[in-house]
Design a protein around this motif. Structure first.
Motif, PDB file in Angstrom:
ATOM      1  N   PHE A 726     -39.000 -57.572  -3.481  1.00 37.39           N
ATOM      2  CA  PHE A 726     -37.661 -57.911  -2.982  1.00 37.39           C
ATOM      3  C   PHE A 726     -36.994 -56.683  -2.372  1.00 37.39           C
ATOM      4  CE2 PHE A 726     -33.080 -58.543  -3.497  1.00 37.39           C
ATOM      5  CZ  PHE A 726     -32.924 -59.795  -2.917  1.00 37.39           C
ATOM      6  N   ILE A 798     -31.033 -63.854   2.231  1.00 41.77           N
ATOM      7  CA  ILE A 798     -30.593 -62.968   1.155  1.00 41.77           C
ATOM      8  C   ILE A 798     -29.112 -63.220   0.910  1.00 41.77           C
ATOM      9  CG2 ILE A 798     -30.290 -60.577   0.397  1.00 41.77           C
ATOM     10  CD1 ILE A 798     -32.568 -59.772   2.240  1.00 41.77           C
ATOM     11  N   GLY A 801     -24.086 -62.182  -2.808  1.00 41.03           N
ATOM     12  CA  GLY A 801     -23.962 -62.348  -4.246  1.00 41.03           C
ATOM     13  C   GLY A 801     -22.702 -61.789  -4.869  1.00 41.03           C
ATOM     14  N   GLY A 822     -27.464 -58.499  -2.071  1.00 40.46           N
ATOM     15  CA  GLY A 822     -28.746 -58.817  -2.692  1.00 40.46           C
ATOM     16  C   GLY A 822     -28.912 -58.359  -4.122  1.00 40.46           C
ATOM     17  N   LYS A 824     -27.330 -59.123  -6.829  1.00 40.95           N
ATOM     18  CA  LYS A 824     -27.278 -60.202  -7.812  1.00 40.95           C
ATOM     19  C   LYS A 824     -28.629 -60.902  -7.894  1.00 40.95           C
ATOM     20  CE  LYS A 824     -24.633 -64.273  -9.200  1.00 40.95           C
ATOM     21  NZ  LYS A 824     -23.498 -65.156  -8.872  1.00 40.95           N
ATOM     22  N   SER A 825     -29.240 -61.152  -6.744  1.00 32.92           N
ATOM     23  CA  SER A 825     -30.572 -61.748  -6.743  1.00 32.92           C
ATOM     24  C   SER A 825     -31.565 -60.840  -7.432  1.00 32.92           C
ATOM     25  CB  SER A 825     -31.032 -62.028  -5.306  1.00 32.92           C
ATOM     26  OG  SER A 825     -30.179 -62.952  -4.681  1.00 32.92           O
ATOM     27  N   GLN A 828     -31.355 -61.124 -11.112  1.00 31.75           N
ATOM     28  CA  GLN A 828     -32.049 -62.321 -11.572  1.00 31.75           C
ATOM     29  C   GLN A 828     -33.544 -62.080 -11.673  1.00 31.75           C
ATOM     30  OE1 GLN A 828     -30.748 -65.091  -8.596  1.00 31.75           O
ATOM     31  NE2 GLN A 828     -28.987 -65.780  -9.780  1.00 31.75           N
ATOM     32  N   LYS A 843     -37.613 -68.261  -3.738  1.00 30.57           N
ATOM     33  CA  LYS A 843     -36.610 -69.295  -3.955  1.00 30.57           C
ATOM     34  C   LYS A 843     -36.414 -69.567  -5.438  1.00 30.57           C
ATOM     35  CE  LYS A 843     -37.322 -71.587   0.474  1.00 30.57           C
ATOM     36  NZ  LYS A 843     -37.771 -72.781   1.169  1.00 30.57           N
ATOM     37  N   PHE A 844     -35.205 -69.915  -5.815  1.00 27.09           N
ATOM     38  CA  PHE A 844     -34.851 -70.204  -7.197  1.00 27.09           C
ATOM     39  C   PHE A 844     -34.314 -71.623  -7.328  1.00 27.09           C
ATOM     40  CE2 PHE A 844     -34.339 -65.725  -6.540  1.00 27.09           C
ATOM     41  CZ  PHE A 844     -34.796 -65.140  -7.701  1.00 27.09           C
ATOM     42  N   SER A 847     -30.230 -72.437  -6.951  1.00 26.55           N
ATOM     43  CA  SER A 847     -29.310 -71.334  -7.214  1.00 26.55           C
ATOM     44  C   SER A 847     -29.039 -70.505  -5.972  1.00 26.55           C
ATOM     45  CB  SER A 847     -29.863 -70.438  -8.332  1.00 26.55           C
ATOM     46  OG  SER A 847     -31.071 -69.829  -7.931  1.00 26.55           O
ATOM     47  N   LYS A 848     -30.052 -70.318  -5.137  1.00 26.54           N
ATOM     48  CA  LYS A 848     -29.829 -69.530  -3.927  1.00 26.54           C
ATOM     49  C   LYS A 848     -28.866 -70.232  -2.983  1.00 26.54           C
ATOM     50  CE  LYS A 848     -32.831 -66.899  -2.059  1.00 26.54           C
ATOM     51  NZ  LYS A 848     -34.005 -66.299  -1.393  1.00 26.54           N
ATOM     52  N   GLU A 851     -25.442 -69.667  -4.164  1.00 31.51           N
ATOM     53  CA  GLU A 851     -24.975 -68.305  -3.889  1.00 31.51           C
ATOM     54  C   GLU A 851     -24.587 -68.145  -2.422  1.00 31.51           C
ATOM     55  OE1 GLU A 851     -27.929 -65.575  -5.195  1.00 31.51           O
ATOM     56  OE2 GLU A 851     -27.906 -66.321  -7.249  1.00 31.51           O
TER      57      GLU A 851
END
Length: 943
Positions: A726, A798, A801, A822, A824-825, A828, A843-844, A847-848, A851
């Protein structure tokens, strides 16, 4: 014949000529207002034949003056009015008169009708109207009056129509307005009125129409309003009202329309409303009402519109509602309704608009929902409807917009597209449909948006003529188990988005893709496609994103892709692509992950290419001696590698799980070693045991004198690779309005992130600094561009967040740059992975998306802060009830801008974007287009 300014022998004609000399007639509408030389009036008023002038039968009096819609402008002195003693009707409406309404108008005491609507008169409304004892109509709608409403108007007992809407009147509604004896129509909406709504208005026994909404009152609806026995129309929408709906409203037994939406009304809906039998329109949406829909509503046989959306209502929808014979609009979205929709819905009335999305409905779609043949919008998304599509939908030729996504619908897609000529939007995604896409889809000639993604067992193929739909813009069939070849693109003139990923497509991409001139995004990932990357794709003039990952494509990347001015991403990962990645900047800016899984591919952003003749195992082709030498070198290398690994392993376990420090430098940072960077902090040991840098960002000077900002993050060792993947994406992200991630200094459990050092502080510190409007406008555009890049030009997107004023820094040129995007991502990623996370896509689940929506909302908040010099902070939820004209006036005042200044339109545009971002959440791409003055259509939830 020649024109003269004043040559008439009668004084009224002279006065009209004087009046004409004061105004500006851009369209020459009053071209016949002149007196020919030598003309004798013979005792009559010469002006009687002029445009807009009405005289008595003997032409001795002027009784009417109608100058409406003549494109006139200018200021009026009013000095002529005292001579028009016989004037009965004066109409100046639909022009552009400005400045104050002259006090001399109060001399026209014989007026029956005064219409000055749709002008730009300003200042306080003049006094003296109490003398107008014959006045029946006073229409001042849509001007710029300010100050209090004139109280003396209430003394005009003959008045039947009073319209002061659409100005800037402030203060409370005068309680004296309850003393009108003959008033039938009152319209005060869209001002800046405040205070309590006076209960005295309940004394208006003759009133049939009341509109007083779009103001900022205090308190609730007076129960005395139930005494207005002749009332047919009541609108107090968007007025900041709170408290419950008085049950006395049910005494208004002649009421046909009741609009109380967009307030803060609480409590339950009064069941007594069933007494209002003539009621046709009931809109209580966007309040805080709770409880159930009263069963008594089944008695409202004339009801056409029932809108209760955006409340906290629950329970079942009464069966009686479905049997209302006139019902054509049912809007219940965003509540907590449960159970099934009444199965009779649509059987007894001709429904046109149904929106019950975002509730907890179960069961099947009512079988007769389109029996009336007029249903245009059917919005049922985000519920738990089951079974198949309603049979009545198959031939529902009136349908325009259908949204059934996010349910549990199953069975075939039983729509007969040949019978749906007006259908433009169809979303059936996230269901359980089977049986494939109907073969007659090409008959839906009006179709623009088609989405059946995430119906995992849909199956079938794409019908051969699908791309021939003349208006089709978006076609999405992600994760549907569709197989076969991609049909030829014979006609695709409007197509901009194609999403075919995670299916079973095989064969090649048709060369006819070159016909899709409007194509912006194409997702072919996770299929069984083969063959070379089509050269035609590189020539598409609008293409921005192409995802061909996880297929079996072969061959090189066509060099022509490097010439594309629009391409942002070409993802060819995990194929059999070989050769050189085109060297143009477009490809250097792409994330490395877009090229992973192709061992024969080289060039930036991957490893450099070596131009020697190389076979797959990397050995030079030559003589047997060369090959033997190569094997000896390989064996030696293996031994050295084994020894090195053993030594490092011993050191690793000796040092614990912290591991060795490594350094990754991105564009813009010299190739420092980890030791160079760590030495700039303190000693390595001190840094590890007692971190010298806290979690906040700190300033650090590197050995060459380069100053950077440093942020520390930590992770579990087993998550290092995911986090580093990431971080590499972030490090390759480059935009003028982003703070660059220059490098990463890391070991197995923590990293120091090196960013550009920005010396000019952040927006939070400087929000109250005086700036001219062009500077503010440029700042908002810059922030929007940075956020738009993260959302739309990075793949996957991205989310920032944590977008707020303190995370917007200024560079040396005072240009805004986003920081901490980014992170906050990334946090996670350092925690246990969500169930739906995949390293390949980043991908989540949802949740993305949430955000990204939150970023857009926060962007709207920041705009409001910038517009108001920091006065409005976290204020979006509270200002949506404030009339926009009031906000604009306050903002122009705070920015020292004259209300007539040319910047006003820009301010209105920026404010509009802020309000949209905090309510309907357009994409950042659309928000940026609007800020840049381009038109973009956005669709809010439930539409």
């Amino acid at each position: 014949m020649f024109m003269v300014k004043v040559l008439a022998s009668d004084p009224l004609t002279d006065v009209l000529l004087s009046f004409k000399s004061e105004i500006i007639d851009d369209s020459n509408s009053l071209n016949d207002w002149f007196v020919p030389s030598g003309l004798n009036s013979s005792g009559k008023i010469l002006a009687c034949s002029w445009t807009g002038v009405k005289c008595s039968q003997d032409s001795s009096k002027i009784v009417g003056l109608d100058l409406s819609k003549k494109n006139l402008r200018g200021s009026l002195s009013g000095k002529q009015f005292n001579l028009f003693v016989d004037l009965v009707d004066l109409n100046l409406s639909h022009n552009s008169f400005s400045d104050k309404l002259p006090a001399g108008i109060s001399s026209l005491t014989n007026l029956n009708s005064l219409d000055i609507s749709r002008n730009n008169f300003s200042g306080h409304f003049p006094r003296g109207f109490s003398k107008f004892q014959n006045l029946v109509v006073l229409d001042a709608f849509s001007n710029s009056f300010s100050g209090p409403l004139p109280a003396d108007i209430s003394e005009i007992q003959s008045l039947k129509v009073l319209n002061f809407a659409g100005s800037y009147f402030s203060g409370p509604i005068p309680s004296d307005y309850g003393s009108f004896k003959n008033l039938e129509f009152i319209h005060l909406a869209g001002n800046s009125l405040s205070g309590n709504v006076p209960p005295e208005l309940g004394k208006l026994k003759t009133l049939s129409h009341m509109e007083i909404g779009y103001n900022r009152y205090e308190g609730g609806i007076p129960w005395q309003f139930g005494n207005m026995s002749e009332l047919k129309y009541l609108d107090i929408a968007d007025a900041n009202l709170y408290g419950s709906i008085p049950k006395q409203i049910s005494n208004l037994t002649k009421l046909e329309s009741l609009f109380l939406f967009s307030n803060q009304l609480t409590g339950m809906i009064p069941w007594e409303l069933n007494n209002i039998l003539p009621l046709k329109s009931l809109d209580l949406s966007d309040n805080l009402l709770f409880g159930q829909i009263p069963d008594s509503f089944s008695e409202l046989k004339n009801l056409r519109l029932l809108s209760l959306m955006y409340n906290n209502l629950d329970g079942f929808v009464p069966e009686g509602v479905a049997k209302l014979p006139q019902l054509d609009t049912l809007l219940l979205w965003n509540n907590n309704f449960s159970g099934s929709l009444p199965q009779d819905l649509g059987r007894y009335s001709k429904l046109k608009y149904v929106d019950v999305s975002t509730n907890k409905f179960v069961g099947s779609i009512p079988t007769d929902i389109c029996s009336g043949g007029e249903l245009m919008k059917l919005i049922l998304f985000s519920n738990n409807f089951t079974e198949g599509l309603s049979p009545s939908l198959s031939n529902c030729s009136s349908l325009v917009r259908v949204r059934l996504e996010d349910n549990s619908l199953s069975g075939d897609i039983s729509l007969k597209f040949s019978n749906l000529p007006d259908l433009s939007y169809l979303d059936l995604s996230r269901n359980r449909f089977t049986g494939g896409i109907p073969t007659d889809i090409d008959q839906a000639s009006g179709l623009q948006y088609f989405n059946v993604s995430n119906n995992p067992v849909l199956g079938g193929i794409i019908p051969l003529k699908t791309w021939s739909l003349p208006l089709l813009e978006n076609f999405s069939v992600v994760s549907c188990s569709i197989s076969g070849n991609i049909p030829p693109f014979q006609h695709c003139k409007s197509l901009s988005v194609i999403e075919l990923s995670t299916n079973k497509f095989s064969g090649i991409v048709p060369e006819s893709i070159s016909n899709c001139k409007e194509l912006v995004s194409m997702d072919l990932a996770n299929n069984n496609l083969t063959g070379p990357i089509p050269l035609e794709m590189a020539k598409l003039p609008a293409i921005g994103v192409i995802d061909m990952s996880r297929n079996s494509f072969t061959g090189p990347i066509p060099a022509e892709f490097g010439n594309s001015s629009t391409l942002k991403l070409l993802n060819v990962s995990y194929n059999d692509i070989w050769g050189l990645i085109p060297p143009q900047r477009t490809f250097r800016l792409m994330d490395r992950s877009a090229f992973f899984g192709n061992p024969k591919l080289c060039g930036a952003p991957l490893r450099p290419c070596h131009h020697e003749n190389v076979i797959p195992n990397g050995l030079d082709v030559g003589s047997r001696r060369t090959q033997k030498l190569a094997w000896i070198l390989i064996i030696c290398a293996v031994i050295v590698l084994f020894i090195t690994t053993a030594v490092f392993g011993i050191l690793y376990f000796k040092r614990g799980s912290k591991g060795q420090w490594k350094m990754v430098a991105f564009s813009g940072l010299p190739q420092f070693t980890a030791k160079d960077v760590l030495r700039s902090f303190n000693s390595v040991e001190v840094l590890e045991e007692v971190p010298a840098i806290p979690d906040s960002i700190c300033k650090v000077v590197l050995p060459t004198g380069i100053t950077v900002s440093v942020k520390k993050i930590e992770w579990e060792p087993k998550r290092k690779e995911i986090v580093l993947h990431f971080l590499h994406r972030m490090g390759n992200a480059r935009h003028d309005n982003l703070t660059r991630l220059l490098g990463i200094c890391y070991n197995s459990r923590l990293a120091y992130l090196l960013y550009d050092y920005l010396p000019n502080g952040n927006l939070s510190e400087k929000i109250r600094m005086k700036r001219d409007w062009p500077t503010k406008y440029k700042m908002v555009i810059g922030i929007a561009r940075g956020l738009c890049f993260l959302h739309h030009d990075c793949y996957p997107a991205i989310p920032h967040g944590n977008l707020k004023a303190s995370n917007i820094m200024f560079d040396e040129n005072m240009e805004p740059r986003l920081v901490e995007y980014g992170l906050k991502s990334m946090v996670q990623l350092t925690c246990p992975l969500p169930a739906k996370f995949t390293k390949e896509t980043g991908k989540f689940g949802t949740s993305k998306e949430e955000e990204l929506y939150m970023d857009i909302y926060n962007f709207g908040e920041i705009i409001l802060e910038v517009l108001t010099n920091g006065r409005l902070v976290n204020a979006a939820s509270s200002i949506h009830n404030t009339p926009k004209e009031i906000l604009i006036r306050e903002i122009t005042k705070e920015n020292d801008i004259d209300f007539s200044n040319s910047f006003k339109e820009e301010i209105k545009l920026v404010l509009e974007v802020a309000l949209l971002c905090t309510k309907s959440r357009p994409s950042m791409e659309d928000a940026l287009k609007m800020l840049s003055g381009l038109k973009s259509q956005t669709h809010g939830n439930g539409s």
